[in-house]
Design a protein around this motif. Structure first.
Motif, short mmCIF file in Angstrom:
data_model
loop_
_atom_site.label_atom_id
_atom_site.label_comp_id
_atom_site.label_asym_id
_atom_site.label_seq_id
_atom_site.Cartn_x
_atom_site.Cartn_y
_atom_site.Cartn_z
N ASN A 26 0.83 -1.22 0.00
CA ASN A 26 0.00 0.00 0.00
C ASN A 26 0.86 1.26 0.00
OD1 ASN A 26 -2.49 -1.28 -0.08
ND2 ASN A 26 -2.66 -1.39 2.13
N LEU A 27 1.94 1.26 0.76
CA LEU A 27 2.81 2.43 0.82
C LEU A 27 3.49 2.72 -0.52
CD1 LEU A 27 4.49 1.80 4.29
CD2 LEU A 27 2.92 3.66 3.73
N ILE A 28 4.02 1.68 -1.15
CA ILE A 28 4.75 1.90 -2.40
C ILE A 28 3.82 2.11 -3.59
CG2 ILE A 28 6.82 0.78 -1.56
CD1 ILE A 28 6.15 -1.64 -3.30
N SER A 29 2.58 1.67 -3.48
CA SER A 29 1.65 1.87 -4.59
C SER A 29 1.27 3.34 -4.75
CB SER A 29 0.40 1.02 -4.42
OG SER A 29 -0.37 1.47 -3.31
N ASN A 30 1.57 4.15 -3.75
CA ASN A 30 1.29 5.59 -3.83
C ASN A 30 2.32 6.34 -4.64
OD1 ASN A 30 -1.04 5.44 -2.22
ND2 ASN A 30 0.19 5.50 -0.36
#
Length: 81
Positions: free
Chosen positions: A76-80
């Motif tokens: 979720n963090l890197i998908s931003n």
């Protein structure tokens, strides 16, 4: 890390993320500051375990909530980006 080490990593990987301990429970979040500085110096992307999880780092998150939660959180963090 030494500049040449980061340079080698940048040659090998499209994205490199900085994930420091989250010192959310302290007046000054030293982990956030150190991560931001490292990311700025080397042109990397800083990510952090969200404050609402009330956990210091990924190993503590794994111990408390399991590997699946760590994986979901980091994805979720890197998908931003």
């Amino acid at each position: 890390p030494k500049e040449h080490v980061v340079g080698e990593l940048k040659k090998r990987f499209k994205n490199i993320y900085v994930l420091y301990d989250n010192d959310f429970d302290k007046e000054v979040n030293v982990g956030r500051i150190a991560g931001a500085r490292l990311a700025e110096i080397f042109g990397l992307t800083q990510i952090e375990i969200p404050d609402n999880l009330l956990i210091k780092d990924s190993s503590d998150l794994c111990k408390r909530d399991g590997r699946k939660k760590v994986k979901e959180t980091i994805i979720n963090l890197i998908s931003n980006f």
